[in-house]
Design a protein around this motif. Sequence first.
Motif, PDB file in Angstrom:
ATOM      1  N   UNK A   1       8.565  48.461 -31.007  1.00  0.00           N
ATOM      2  CA  UNK A   1       8.539  48.606 -29.548  1.00  0.00           C
ATOM      3  C   UNK A   1       9.584  47.726 -28.863  1.00  0.00           C
TER       4      UNK A   1
ATOM      5  N   UNK B   1      21.661  54.017 -20.327  1.00  0.00           N
ATOM      6  CA  UNK B   1      21.868  54.831 -21.528  1.00  0.00           C
ATOM      7  C   UNK B   1      21.585  56.302 -21.233  1.00  0.00           C
TER       8      UNK B   1
ATOM      9  N   UNK C   1      19.425  42.062 -23.742  1.00  0.00           N
ATOM     10  CA  UNK C   1      20.034  43.010 -24.678  1.00  0.00           C
ATOM     11  C   UNK C   1      21.502  42.664 -24.916  1.00  0.00           C
TER      12      UNK C   1
ATOM     13  N   UNK D   1      15.476  61.878 -26.615  1.00  0.00           N
ATOM     14  CA  UNK D   1      14.969  63.048 -25.894  1.00  0.00           C
ATOM     15  C   UNK D   1      16.078  63.672 -25.048  1.00  0.00           C
TER      16      UNK D   1
ATOM     17  N   UNK E   1      12.296  52.734 -17.042  1.00  0.00           N
ATOM     18  CA  UNK E   1      11.620  51.435 -17.186  1.00  0.00           C
ATOM     19  C   UNK E   1      12.511  50.248 -16.833  1.00  0.00           C
TER      20      UNK E   1
ATOM     21  N   UNK F   1      18.560  49.138 -19.005  1.00  0.00           N
ATOM     22  CA  UNK F   1      19.103  49.597 -20.288  1.00  0.00           C
ATOM     23  C   UNK F   1      18.760  51.065 -20.517  1.00  0.00           C
ATOM     24  N   UNK F   2      17.475  51.389 -20.400  1.00  0.00           N
ATOM     25  CA  UNK F   2      17.060  52.777 -20.599  1.00  0.00           C
ATOM     26  C   UNK F   2      17.779  53.687 -19.606  1.00  0.00           C
TER      27      UNK F   2
ATOM     28  N   UNK G   1       2.860  48.268 -24.426  1.00  0.00           N
ATOM     29  CA  UNK G   1       4.101  48.824 -23.886  1.00  0.00           C
ATOM     30  C   UNK G   1       4.018  48.788 -22.362  1.00  0.00           C
TER      31      UNK G   1
ATOM     32  N   UNK H   1       8.629  56.482 -19.929  1.00  0.00           N
ATOM     33  CA  UNK H   1       8.354  55.484 -20.956  1.00  0.00           C
ATOM     34  C   UNK H   1       8.734  56.139 -22.282  1.00  0.00           C
ATOM     35  N   UNK H   2       8.331  55.524 -23.390  1.00  0.00           N
ATOM     36  CA  UNK H   2       8.646  56.119 -24.684  1.00  0.00           C
ATOM     37  C   UNK H   2       7.571  57.105 -25.120  1.00  0.00           C
TER      38      UNK H   2
ATOM     39  N   UNK I   1      10.735  61.473 -21.801  1.00  0.00           N
ATOM     40  CA  UNK I   1      11.701  62.235 -21.009  1.00  0.00           C
ATOM     41  C   UNK I   1      11.494  63.747 -21.111  1.00  0.00           C
ATOM     42  N   UNK I   2      11.248  64.243 -22.334  1.00  0.00           N
ATOM     43  CA  UNK I   2      11.135  65.695 -22.505  1.00  0.00           C
ATOM     44  C   UNK I   2       9.991  66.268 -21.669  1.00  0.00           C
TER      45      UNK I   2
ATOM     46  N   UNK J   1      23.759  48.582 -28.294  1.00  0.00           N
ATOM     47  CA  UNK J   1      23.795  49.136 -26.944  1.00  0.00           C
ATOM     48  C   UNK J   1      23.108  48.235 -25.921  1.00  0.00           C
TER      49      UNK J   1
ATOM     50  N   UNK K   1      24.355  59.132 -21.445  1.00  0.00           N
ATOM     51  CA  UNK K   1      24.088  60.242 -22.353  1.00  0.00           C
ATOM     52  C   UNK K   1      24.272  61.564 -21.615  1.00  0.00           C
TER      53      UNK K   1
ATOM     54  N   UNK L   1      13.935  56.064 -27.128  1.00  0.00           N
ATOM     55  CA  UNK L   1      13.231  57.332 -27.040  1.00  0.00           C
ATOM     56  C   UNK L   1      13.843  58.214 -25.958  1.00  0.00           C
ATOM     57  N   UNK L   2      14.186  57.613 -24.831  1.00  0.00           N
ATOM     58  CA  UNK L   2      14.806  58.374 -23.738  1.00  0.00           C
ATOM     59  C   UNK L   2      16.156  58.934 -24.181  1.00  0.00           C
ATOM     60  N   UNK L   3      16.919  58.170 -24.947  1.00  0.00           N
ATOM     61  CA  UNK L   3      18.212  58.664 -25.439  1.00  0.00           C
ATOM     62  C   UNK L   3      18.014  59.827 -26.409  1.00  0.00           C
TER      63      UNK L   3
ATOM     64  N   UNK M   1      19.542  50.545 -30.343  1.00  0.00           N
ATOM     65  CA  UNK M   1      19.095  50.532 -28.939  1.00  0.00           C
ATOM     66  C   UNK M   1      18.338  49.242 -28.646  1.00  0.00           C
ATOM     67  N   UNK M   2      18.290  48.844 -27.357  1.00  0.00           N
ATOM     68  CA  UNK M   2      17.618  47.577 -27.017  1.00  0.00           C
ATOM     69  C   UNK M   2      16.115  47.601 -27.300  1.00  0.00           C
ATOM     70  N   UNK M   3      15.468  48.733 -27.039  1.00  0.00           N
ATOM     71  CA  UNK M   3      14.026  48.803 -27.229  1.00  0.00           C
ATOM     72  C   UNK M   3      13.602  50.257 -27.329  1.00  0.00           C
ATOM     73  N   UNK M   4      12.301  50.470 -27.543  1.00  0.00           N
ATOM     74  CA  UNK M   4      11.817  51.823 -27.809  1.00  0.00           C
ATOM     75  C   UNK M   4      11.969  52.741 -26.597  1.00  0.00           C
ATOM     76  N   UNK M   5      11.888  52.181 -25.384  1.00  0.00           N
ATOM     77  CA  UNK M   5      12.031  53.031 -24.199  1.00  0.00           C
ATOM     78  C   UNK M   5      13.448  53.600 -24.122  1.00  0.00           C
ATOM     79  N   UNK M   6      14.424  52.724 -24.207  1.00  0.00           N
ATOM     80  CA  UNK M   6      15.815  53.182 -24.136  1.00  0.00           C
ATOM     81  C   UNK M   6      16.094  54.171 -25.264  1.00  0.00           C
TER      82      UNK M   6
END
Lengths: 330, 330
Positions: A163, B268, A206, A271, B261, B264-265, B204, B195-196, B233-234, A194, B272, A267-269, A260-265
């Motif tokens: 996470x 990115x 990050x 997706x 969040x 960074x997220x 989280x 979020x993720x 995101x999806x 990143x 993207x 996962x969003x990338x 990536x810095x963390x799971x949010x960044x």
Amino acid sequence: LKVAAGRKRVTGEGASTVLRSLDEVLQKAKQFPTRRVAVAVAEERSVLEALAAADRERLAYPILVGDRAKIEALCAEVGLAPDRCQIQHQPSDVKAAQDAAVLVRCGQADLLMKGHLHSDDFLRAVLDKETGLRMGVLMSHVFILELREENRLVFLTDCAMNVAPDLVQKAQIVLNAVYLAHLFGYAKPTVAVLAAVELVNPGMPATVEAAVLAKMSERRQFPDCIIDGPFALDNAVSLAAAQTKGLGGPVAGRADILLVPDIEAGNILAKSFAHLAKGRLVGVVVGARAPIILTSRADSAEAKMLSIATASLMCSLERTQRLKIGKVHY
Amino acid sequence: LKVAAGRKRVTGEGASTVLRSLDEVLQKAKQFPTRRVAVAVAEERSVLEALAAADRERLAYPILVGDRAKIEALCAEVGLAPDRCQIQHQPSDVKAAQDAAVLVRCGQADLLMKGHLHSDDFLRAVLDKETGLRMGVLMSHVFILELREENRLVFLTDCAMNVAPDLVQKAQIVLNAVYLAHLFGYAKPTVAVLAAVELVNPGMPATVEAAVLAKMSERRQFPDCIIDGPFALDNAVSLAAAQTKGLGGPVAGRADILLVPDIEAGNILAKSFAHLAKGRLVGVVVGARAPIILTSRADSAEAKMLSIATASLMCSLERTQRLKIGKVHY
């Protein structure tokens, strides 16, 4: 965009050329023996569809752990014949996950795949010290993105398991991705750490961790890869964007691995890549005793089948190349 | 994917139809008077190119603050004629940023734009209590993404100003984006808190804050929008993905506004969208006394010109619609 020229190939037994597309992954996977996949709580239509497709390609032999009646009914619907798989009855989700992990741990299966249960329950079985698949290193997830226009793959980590990793965990996450990249023929992969910006800013952790990892790499503390950062995403994947910003070096604009810095960044990338860029990607867990396939229900059947192919190839290349996950030299 | 049917339009003086593409933004902006843009440290070729393009469209009259000799040389190169702009000599970057902000503060310019200086130095001038553009609310950045296939715009925030906003700041960031969406005709925008994962997980924090914002929305603490989350995101942008996950409600799969969040997220995701999905996006700062244009050197000239058009239209719509940025009812 041009891909860095003259990338070295891994040499030795089972050496692979650099795999540059998911079709190449699929074709290569088919050159090796069929791998046995233990599926935890297999009563999930989309998972069985992917397994039926993988069976048609002779990539995987499914060992389906879960509710037998439900599994049999769904297998009939998706066209997975009884003689093309094995069913192990276990109606409890938690026990089915444990049983599937044990099959892999005891060598009766080569790969583990998540079926119809919560990720947390699945991962608990994977991480169990007695019956799980721990190997003594941090496990992490790697997505492999296909950049079609550039004819190359990019390894993106960790978007699904860890996470908010600290510096030590990030170092291991890099090493796990480097290991996978090596298996796929990327001999000395470039790693971009990143962040939101390229300048180191003490107010943005990050960027600070990226600077530390880059310096460690310069001091050869990561001998099998080249790490640089911080990078905004564009400067990591686009040479033109990197040049506009005046960023040089072997990583800028042509990273093989994105941390990536963390799971949010992350996962969003991932997706965004699948749903906005309409790109193809597959995912696998690295650092366990065997490759683990964690797909999402919203993934397409093709994506799921390609993830099975990727894990199957990873298993085969592990057996022929005998690489090991690296260590950081502190 | 279908867009939610029957969206209400903003009514009243200067009411706009829902703007669904950046071309519509550009066409609409051209229907209003030319706006004066104060440019801080204007000696930057790509910024002057964008201003020359904006001048050709009669969108903006540039007031260029910076080193006169350098500005004149670059203006000649990019085709911005001396009678189509005004130059205010100030060789110090820090003072040029301050002078440009003061021009806006005193009503001698309608918009502020960042030129060839570090974002930190630029924002320091913007945030200065004596000479800057504070209005008493948190300023935040909003990207507007063009989803061409779906013929709609998505407002993405905050990817550029607030690094790690807390709950109170996130609430204001939402309200700033809602204000911009209202101006652009989205009468009661839907807001997805990203979020993720979709499940609330105490480990989280992004999911916890999403749950809180969603409940506040349900309690009508945000009367002018509908907030839901957490969403991956999806599930925020794809109805099919949301349905696969069994997520209902008016926000899932058709969000007008995406709250990320952290920076960074967000950064990115924006990169993207531009570099992997090859989508068009523009950015503007909301919450200041006037629209502020913050472009990145790696942005295309077209993207920069469209950002000027967006800020110009925002300024014009602010003057005709007389909307105010909302408040949270605590």
